[in-house]
Design a protein around this motif. Sequence first.
Motif, PDB file in Angstrom:
ATOM      1  N   ALA A  92       0.674  -1.310  -0.161  1.00  0.00           N
ATOM      2  CA  ALA A  92      -0.103  -0.151   0.057  1.00  0.00           C
ATOM      3  C   ALA A  92       0.750   1.087   0.060  1.00  0.00           C
ATOM      4  O   ALA A  92       0.396   2.551  -0.134  1.00  0.00           O
ATOM      5  CB  ALA A  92      -0.886  -0.005   1.230  1.00  0.00           C
ATOM      6  N   SER A  93       2.093   1.144   0.301  1.00  0.00           N
ATOM      7  CA  SER A  93       2.791   2.298   0.374  1.00  0.00           C
ATOM      8  C   SER A  93       3.718   2.796  -0.868  1.00  0.00           C
ATOM      9  O   SER A  93       3.547   1.957  -1.870  1.00  0.00           O
ATOM     10  CB  SER A  93       4.013   2.169   1.492  1.00  0.00           C
ATOM     11  OG  SER A  93       5.130   1.291   1.073  1.00  0.00           O
ATOM     12  N   ASN A  94       4.494   3.786  -1.078  1.00  0.00           N
ATOM     13  CA  ASN A  94       5.149   4.195  -2.070  1.00  0.00           C
ATOM     14  C   ASN A  94       6.601   3.686  -1.720  1.00  0.00           C
ATOM     15  O   ASN A  94       7.437   3.908  -2.617  1.00  0.00           O
ATOM     16  CB  ASN A  94       5.188   5.664  -2.089  1.00  0.00           C
ATOM     17  CG  ASN A  94       3.838   6.321  -2.800  1.00  0.00           C
ATOM     18  OD1 ASN A  94       3.279   5.536  -3.555  1.00  0.00           O
ATOM     19  ND2 ASN A  94       3.188   7.435  -2.233  1.00  0.00           N
ATOM     20  N   GLY A  95       6.691   2.957  -0.822  1.00  0.00           N
ATOM     21  CA  GLY A  95       8.036   2.255  -0.696  1.00  0.00           C
ATOM     22  C   GLY A  95       8.492   2.196   0.692  1.00  0.00           C
ATOM     23  O   GLY A  95       9.524   1.438   0.995  1.00  0.00           O
ATOM     24  N   CYS A  96       7.849   2.868   1.454  1.00  0.00           N
ATOM     25  CA  CYS A  96       8.022   3.007   2.925  1.00  0.00           C
ATOM     26  C   CYS A  96       7.534   1.474   3.515  1.00  0.00           C
ATOM     27  O   CYS A  96       6.962   0.739   2.980  1.00  0.00           O
ATOM     28  CB  CYS A  96       7.525   4.033   3.820  1.00  0.00           C
ATOM     29  SG  CYS A  96       8.191   5.626   3.257  1.00  0.00           S
ATOM     30  N   VAL A  97       8.144   1.445   4.832  1.00  0.00           N
ATOM     31  CA  VAL A  97       7.616   0.026   5.601  1.00  0.00           C
ATOM     32  C   VAL A  97       6.658   0.856   6.554  1.00  0.00           C
ATOM     33  O   VAL A  97       7.051   1.766   7.626  1.00  0.00           O
ATOM     34  CB  VAL A  97       8.748  -0.347   6.347  1.00  0.00           C
ATOM     35  CG1 VAL A  97       8.126  -1.543   7.160  1.00  0.00           C
ATOM     36  CG2 VAL A  97       9.807  -1.031   5.415  1.00  0.00           C
ATOM     37  N   VAL A  98       5.503   0.390   6.600  1.00  0.00           N
ATOM     38  CA  VAL A  98       4.297   1.003   7.269  1.00  0.00           C
ATOM     39  C   VAL A  98       3.778   0.415   8.543  1.00  0.00           C
ATOM     40  O   VAL A  98       3.633  -1.115   8.271  1.00  0.00           O
ATOM     41  CB  VAL A  98       2.998   1.356   6.314  1.00  0.00           C
ATOM     42  CG1 VAL A  98       2.101   2.199   7.182  1.00  0.00           C
ATOM     43  CG2 VAL A  98       3.541   2.283   5.289  1.00  0.00           C
ATOM     44  N   LEU A  99       3.651   0.622   9.720  1.00  0.00           N
ATOM     45  CA  LEU A  99       3.232  -0.082  10.897  1.00  0.00           C
ATOM     46  C   LEU A  99       2.085   0.782  11.194  1.00  0.00           C
ATOM     47  O   LEU A  99       1.848   1.686  11.360  1.00  0.00           O
ATOM     48  CB  LEU A  99       4.305  -0.315  11.968  1.00  0.00           C
ATOM     49  CG  LEU A  99       5.585  -1.213  11.645  1.00  0.00           C
ATOM     50  CD1 LEU A  99       6.573  -0.241  11.185  1.00  0.00           C
ATOM     51  CD2 LEU A  99       6.027  -2.008  12.709  1.00  0.00           C
ATOM     52  N   ALA A 100       1.257  -0.326  12.133  1.00  0.00           N
ATOM     53  CA  ALA A 100       0.212   0.417  12.966  1.00  0.00           C
ATOM     54  C   ALA A 100       0.717   1.447  14.007  1.00  0.00           C
ATOM     55  O   ALA A 100       1.981   1.064  14.348  1.00  0.00           O
ATOM     56  CB  ALA A 100      -0.722  -0.774  13.617  1.00  0.00           C
TER      57      ALA A 100
END
Length: 387
Positions: free
Chosen positions: A233-241
């Motif tokens: 879902a991101s543009n390349g980042c690592v996303v967490l809650a």
Amino acid sequence: MPSRLLPLLLLCFAAPALAGESVSRELEQGLAKSLQAVGENHLDVALNEVDSLLKINPNFKLAQLVKGDLLLARAKPISGFGDAPNAPRDRIQDLREEAEARLQRVQQQQPIAVPKYLWQLSPRQRYAVVVDTGKSTLYLFENVNGEPRYVSDFYISVGKKGADKVSEGDQKTPLGVYFVNGRLTKDKLTDFYGPVAYPLSYPNEWDKREGRDGHGIWLHGTPSDTFSRPPRASNGCVVLANNDLNEIGSHLQIGITPVIIASKIDWSNEADRADRASLLKEIEQWRNDWASRDTEAYLAHYAHDFSAGNMNLAAFAQQKRLVNSGKTWIKVRLSDVSIFPYPSQPDLVVVNFEQDYDSNNLSNHMNKRQYWMKRNGRWQIVYEGAA
């Protein structure tokens, strides 16, 4: 309920709870129980479970979707996951993919081995982060007397186009060895990134050498009205809650904590231990050859395609011969050594250390980074510079 999710349910429901559970793990266990109850046609039990999840986090969109299906099932039979009429198909597909990723995470056992990328942690590196983009999972390891020990793991989202970033705007997450470069707080962020963000050192020295570009790869959170995002879902980042990000954020050290991103984690084995021993021996020989002023033996540790910034091996060798010709004695001491095999490049290892250099006419201290590559059974340096 899609048939491809059903086989996961029996596996997931039987999976034991893990030590050091995160909020994500707690919600995933509850999700598995709810979907298990759906599979057994115990809809009231399933609804109670999903209501419990929404009490923990009302913005858990996946749980909202399951609840919607359960309420719809009271009026008519449902044939699939996200069966509400006129539901946007792309959003439903995103949530299906999140459900699969989360159920597979419940199925995972606590690691009993160490990722092969953590050959040696510096005493200053209290924790290390390893990301498995293929399993939508971030692992946190603690440095316990020099040995990495599993602490917890967390559900993550990565780039819309997957992993192995090459260029600006390709919407991929990079693969490699990186370090936490900073900490951005709410006053410097929009709500989209959550309460805090941690920029990573992409592109690193190897990325630049390979012609990879782009910028702005972060560990960051989610908007305040969103608990989690789909696996891609991101543009390349690592996303967490956001609560997971706050949990690991307390362990991150700016400029020190390694963040190693792999498409699939390989675990340490006997061959890795042998390679680590041979590399440590080669590093010590490099240090000794330099200190003994045997310039040609010292230069033999550098590969033919070595580079240091804009300097190739020939220019580097010329400079070292000139400098060493004025030395009557040299002492070199290395400390705080860390060693990280590179996940996307076989036989490449990143070595960081503190270097104290003394000679008859110069003394200095620096943080140094080297990239060593094994070719034809021998380790050689392909890059060297300040860390």
